[in-house]
Write a protein that holds these residues in place. Sequence first.
Motif, short mmCIF file in Angstrom:
data_model
loop_
_atom_site.label_atom_id
_atom_site.label_comp_id
_atom_site.label_asym_id
_atom_site.label_seq_id
_atom_site.Cartn_x
_atom_site.Cartn_y
_atom_site.Cartn_z
N SER A 19 55.59 31.07 1.40
CA SER A 19 54.95 31.17 0.09
C SER A 19 54.06 32.40 0.04
CB SER A 19 54.10 29.91 -0.17
OG SER A 19 53.24 30.10 -1.27
N ARG A 91 56.41 21.55 -2.52
CA ARG A 91 55.05 21.86 -2.98
C ARG A 91 54.87 23.36 -3.18
NH1 ARG A 91 51.72 17.85 1.19
NH2 ARG A 91 52.30 15.88 0.16
N THR A 93 56.87 25.40 -4.43
CA THR A 93 57.49 25.88 -5.66
C THR A 93 56.52 25.83 -6.85
OG1 THR A 93 58.40 23.71 -6.27
CG2 THR A 93 59.77 25.13 -4.88
N TYR A 94 55.30 25.34 -6.62
CA TYR A 94 54.29 25.29 -7.66
C TYR A 94 53.25 26.39 -7.42
CZ TYR A 94 56.27 20.83 -9.06
OH TYR A 94 57.14 19.86 -9.51
N PRO A 95 52.53 26.81 -8.46
CA PRO A 95 51.61 27.96 -8.33
C PRO A 95 50.32 27.59 -7.60
CG PRO A 95 51.47 27.05 -10.54
CD PRO A 95 52.60 26.31 -9.85
N TYR A 97 46.21 27.69 -7.99
CA TYR A 97 45.23 27.69 -9.08
C TYR A 97 43.86 28.15 -8.59
CZ TYR A 97 48.57 25.00 -11.84
OH TYR A 97 49.69 24.59 -12.53
N LYS A 106 41.72 19.02 -14.18
CA LYS A 106 43.00 19.49 -14.70
C LYS A 106 42.90 20.85 -15.37
CE LYS A 106 45.03 14.91 -15.46
NZ LYS A 106 45.63 13.98 -16.45
N ILE A 110 45.98 29.75 -13.47
CA ILE A 110 46.91 30.14 -12.40
C ILE A 110 46.46 31.46 -11.79
CG2 ILE A 110 49.27 30.86 -11.92
CD1 ILE A 110 50.23 28.89 -14.00
N PRO A 114 54.46 31.19 -7.80
CA PRO A 114 55.13 30.71 -6.59
C PRO A 114 56.27 31.62 -6.12
CG PRO A 114 55.90 29.46 -8.48
CD PRO A 114 54.81 30.36 -8.99
N CYS A 136 62.10 35.32 -6.53
CA CYS A 136 61.76 34.14 -7.33
C CYS A 136 62.74 33.01 -7.02
CB CYS A 136 61.84 34.47 -8.83
SG CYS A 136 60.86 35.90 -9.34
#
Length: 214
Positions: A19, A91, A93-95, A97, A106, A110, A114, A136
């Motif tokens: 990542s 996990r 594959t998510y950005p 924050y 919440k 960003i 990812p 990507c």
Amino acid sequence: MSFFDEIAQQHNQIIKFTSMATGISVEFPAFITQFSDGYNISWGGGTNFGRTDPIKHYQSTSRNITAAFDIVSRSREVAIKNFQQYTQLIRMTYPAYGPRIGGANKVRTIKAAPLFRIRYANYISSPKSEEGLLGCMQGVSFNPKFESGHFISPTGELLPMIYSLSFTFEPLHELPLGFDVDSSAWLGGDDFPYKQEVFGSLEPVSASPEDGES
């Protein structure tokens, strides 16, 4: 007797995902079942009055890799490790924050997309980084092989013995690729798209047992 994962480690047949947002890496023995590396050339242009064919101008060349590999577990302990690696990959594959804004967990912005680096032998490699090719991830698919069985917890959770993982990956070019107009020399380096400098030292390998018979 050597198991597949041990043989893969010995011969560096490992597929590694890193990542770019966090630096976290996971890797799997590369029991590859499918591999496709496609190049798409995009052209623009329009049709003018009096011309049969449209006028074409080059826009870009893009690359798309799709691959699938089986993750095989020879024991409950290996199955747990493999599943933990797979969980971490999903996990990734998510950005990433930034700090939360206000009191609500919440509400965040960003900070890093990812992006991945992927490495597999010389098929997915980069002259810029030993961690692999930058790009990507377009999708990841998990397909447990029910015919091979599961480890089952007392409360009914499933841990697959064998499952297939497939992904689609769009590399991002880190070097100018093309030819020098005056010398016709390739500008992208000798390692693109597949490293070839070691091929001179390779020994021939029979495709089947019959090929080696005299």
